[in-house]
Design a protein around this motif. Sequence first.
Motif, PDB file in Angstrom:
ATOM      1  N   ARG A   6      33.171  41.785  35.940  1.00  0.00           N
ATOM      2  CA  ARG A   6      34.445  41.096  35.708  1.00  0.00           C
ATOM      3  C   ARG A   6      34.639  40.782  34.221  1.00  0.00           C
ATOM      4  N   ILE A   7      33.578  40.337  33.551  1.00  0.00           N
ATOM      5  CA  ILE A   7      33.667  40.058  32.118  1.00  0.00           C
ATOM      6  C   ILE A   7      34.015  41.337  31.362  1.00  0.00           C
ATOM      7  N   HIS A   8      33.372  42.432  31.718  1.00  0.00           N
ATOM      8  CA  HIS A   8      33.659  43.727  31.082  1.00  0.00           C
ATOM      9  C   HIS A   8      35.139  44.093  31.263  1.00  0.00           C
ATOM     10  N   LEU A   9      35.668  43.923  32.467  1.00  0.00           N
ATOM     11  CA  LEU A   9      37.072  44.244  32.722  1.00  0.00           C
ATOM     12  C   LEU A   9      38.014  43.307  31.963  1.00  0.00           C
ATOM     13  N   GLU A  10      37.662  42.043  31.877  1.00  0.00           N
ATOM     14  CA  GLU A  10      38.505  41.059  31.191  1.00  0.00           C
ATOM     15  C   GLU A  10      38.553  41.300  29.681  1.00  0.00           C
ATOM     16  N   LEU A  11      37.564  41.975  29.130  1.00  0.00           N
ATOM     17  CA  LEU A  11      37.570  42.258  27.691  1.00  0.00           C
ATOM     18  C   LEU A  11      38.744  43.151  27.297  1.00  0.00           C
ATOM     19  N   ARG A  12      39.127  44.083  28.156  1.00  0.00           N
ATOM     20  CA  ARG A  12      40.272  44.968  27.914  1.00  0.00           C
ATOM     21  C   ARG A  12      40.250  45.576  26.506  1.00  0.00           C
ATOM     22  N   ASN A  13      39.159  46.251  26.198  1.00  0.00           N
ATOM     23  CA  ASN A  13      38.975  46.932  24.907  1.00  0.00           C
ATOM     24  C   ASN A  13      38.942  45.992  23.704  1.00  0.00           C
ATOM     25  N   ARG A  14      38.657  44.714  23.942  1.00  0.00           N
ATOM     26  CA  ARG A  14      38.483  43.767  22.838  1.00  0.00           C
ATOM     27  C   ARG A  14      36.995  43.493  22.681  1.00  0.00           C
ATOM     28  N   THR A  15      36.621  42.998  21.536  1.00  0.00           N
ATOM     29  CA  THR A  15      35.245  42.559  21.350  1.00  0.00           C
ATOM     30  C   THR A  15      35.137  41.129  21.888  1.00  0.00           C
ATOM     31  N   PRO A  16      33.954  40.701  22.298  1.00  0.00           N
ATOM     32  CA  PRO A  16      33.802  39.328  22.790  1.00  0.00           C
ATOM     33  C   PRO A  16      34.290  38.274  21.795  1.00  0.00           C
ATOM     34  N   SER A  17      34.137  38.524  20.515  1.00  0.00           N
ATOM     35  CA  SER A  17      34.561  37.538  19.505  1.00  0.00           C
ATOM     36  C   SER A  17      36.089  37.422  19.393  1.00  0.00           C
ATOM     37  N   ASP A  18      36.835  38.339  20.007  1.00  0.00           N
ATOM     38  CA  ASP A  18      38.296  38.271  19.999  1.00  0.00           C
ATOM     39  C   ASP A  18      38.862  37.492  21.184  1.00  0.00           C
ATOM     40  N   VAL A  19      38.045  37.140  22.146  1.00  0.00           N
ATOM     41  CA  VAL A  19      38.506  36.522  23.388  1.00  0.00           C
ATOM     42  C   VAL A  19      38.587  35.003  23.245  1.00  0.00           C
ATOM     43  N   LYS A  20      39.770  34.441  23.556  1.00  0.00           N
ATOM     44  CA  LYS A  20      39.953  32.992  23.522  1.00  0.00           C
ATOM     45  C   LYS A  20      40.002  32.398  24.920  1.00  0.00           C
ATOM     46  N   GLU A  21      40.422  33.191  25.899  1.00  0.00           N
ATOM     47  CA  GLU A  21      40.488  32.742  27.283  1.00  0.00           C
ATOM     48  C   GLU A  21      39.796  33.764  28.167  1.00  0.00           C
ATOM     49  N   LEU A  22      39.015  33.266  29.116  1.00  0.00           N
ATOM     50  CA  LEU A  22      38.305  34.148  30.033  1.00  0.00           C
ATOM     51  C   LEU A  22      38.413  33.576  31.439  1.00  0.00           C
ATOM     52  N   VAL A  23      39.022  34.352  32.329  1.00  0.00           N
ATOM     53  CA  VAL A  23      39.221  33.914  33.712  1.00  0.00           C
ATOM     54  C   VAL A  23      38.324  34.759  34.610  1.00  0.00           C
ATOM     55  N   LEU A  24      37.344  34.104  35.210  1.00  0.00           N
ATOM     56  CA  LEU A  24      36.384  34.785  36.075  1.00  0.00           C
ATOM     57  C   LEU A  24      36.534  34.355  37.531  1.00  0.00           C
ATOM     58  N   ASP A  25      37.657  33.777  37.872  1.00  0.00           N
ATOM     59  CA  ASP A  25      37.893  33.242  39.214  1.00  0.00           C
ATOM     60  C   ASP A  25      37.618  34.275  40.307  1.00  0.00           C
ATOM     61  N   ASN A  26      36.974  33.802  41.359  1.00  0.00           N
ATOM     62  CA  ASN A  26      36.726  34.565  42.585  1.00  0.00           C
ATOM     63  C   ASN A  26      35.772  35.746  42.438  1.00  0.00           C
ATOM     64  N   CYS A  27      35.046  35.841  41.330  1.00  0.00           N
ATOM     65  CA  CYS A  27      34.001  36.862  41.253  1.00  0.00           C
ATOM     66  C   CYS A  27      32.689  36.227  41.725  1.00  0.00           C
ATOM     67  N   ARG A  28      31.637  36.997  41.845  1.00  0.00           N
ATOM     68  CA  ARG A  28      30.365  36.474  42.360  1.00  0.00           C
ATOM     69  C   ARG A  28      29.410  36.129  41.234  1.00  0.00           C
ATOM     70  N   SER A  29      28.850  34.936  41.328  1.00  0.00           N
ATOM     71  CA  SER A  29      27.787  34.580  40.389  1.00  0.00           C
ATOM     72  C   SER A  29      26.470  35.100  40.943  1.00  0.00           C
ATOM     73  N   ASN A  30      25.482  35.218  40.085  1.00  0.00           N
ATOM     74  CA  ASN A  30      24.157  35.670  40.494  1.00  0.00           C
ATOM     75  C   ASN A  30      23.289  34.437  40.727  1.00  0.00           C
ATOM     76  N   GLU A  31      22.993  34.148  41.964  1.00  0.00           N
ATOM     77  CA  GLU A  31      22.179  32.993  42.348  1.00  0.00           C
ATOM     78  C   GLU A  31      22.734  31.694  41.783  1.00  0.00           C
ATOM     79  N   GLY A  32      24.066  31.577  41.714  1.00  0.00           N
ATOM     80  CA  GLY A  32      24.706  30.356  41.252  1.00  0.00           C
ATOM     81  C   GLY A  32      24.723  30.168  39.753  1.00  0.00           C
ATOM     82  N   LYS A  33      24.384  31.216  38.991  1.00  0.00           N
ATOM     83  CA  LYS A  33      24.300  31.121  37.529  1.00  0.00           C
ATOM     84  C   LYS A  33      25.361  31.988  36.868  1.00  0.00           C
ATOM     85  N   ILE A  34      25.775  31.571  35.687  1.00  0.00           N
ATOM     86  CA  ILE A  34      26.675  32.378  34.872  1.00  0.00           C
ATOM     87  C   ILE A  34      25.880  33.545  34.310  1.00  0.00           C
TER      88      ILE A  34
END
Length: 89
Positions: A6-34
């Motif tokens: 989901r994080i990869h898809l939300e980047l939309r060809n941007r670098t992580p340092s360009d992202v100001k908002e990140l919406v990860l709603d309804n995706c699965r965490s791994n054992e309750g962790k980010i």
Amino acid sequence: MDMKKRIHLELRNRTPSDVKELVLDNCRSNEGKIEGLTDEFEELEFLSTINVGLTTVAHLPKLKKLKKVGVFPPEVRTGRIDDCSEGRG
């Protein structure tokens, strides 16, 4: 969908340092962790993790500009959100 993908898809060809908002709603965490969020997201101001099954924010990196985190339902049991950004608390 898992959180890393989901994080990869939300980047939309941007670098992580360009992202100001990140919406990860309804995706699965791994054992309750980010998972997949790194300190490369240095400009991140808003993070939404609604309905992802988080039980801890202990693995959330230091994000100096983070101002708002959306977590619902209130399922986080360990870690402190205000430990993830400087000057907040």
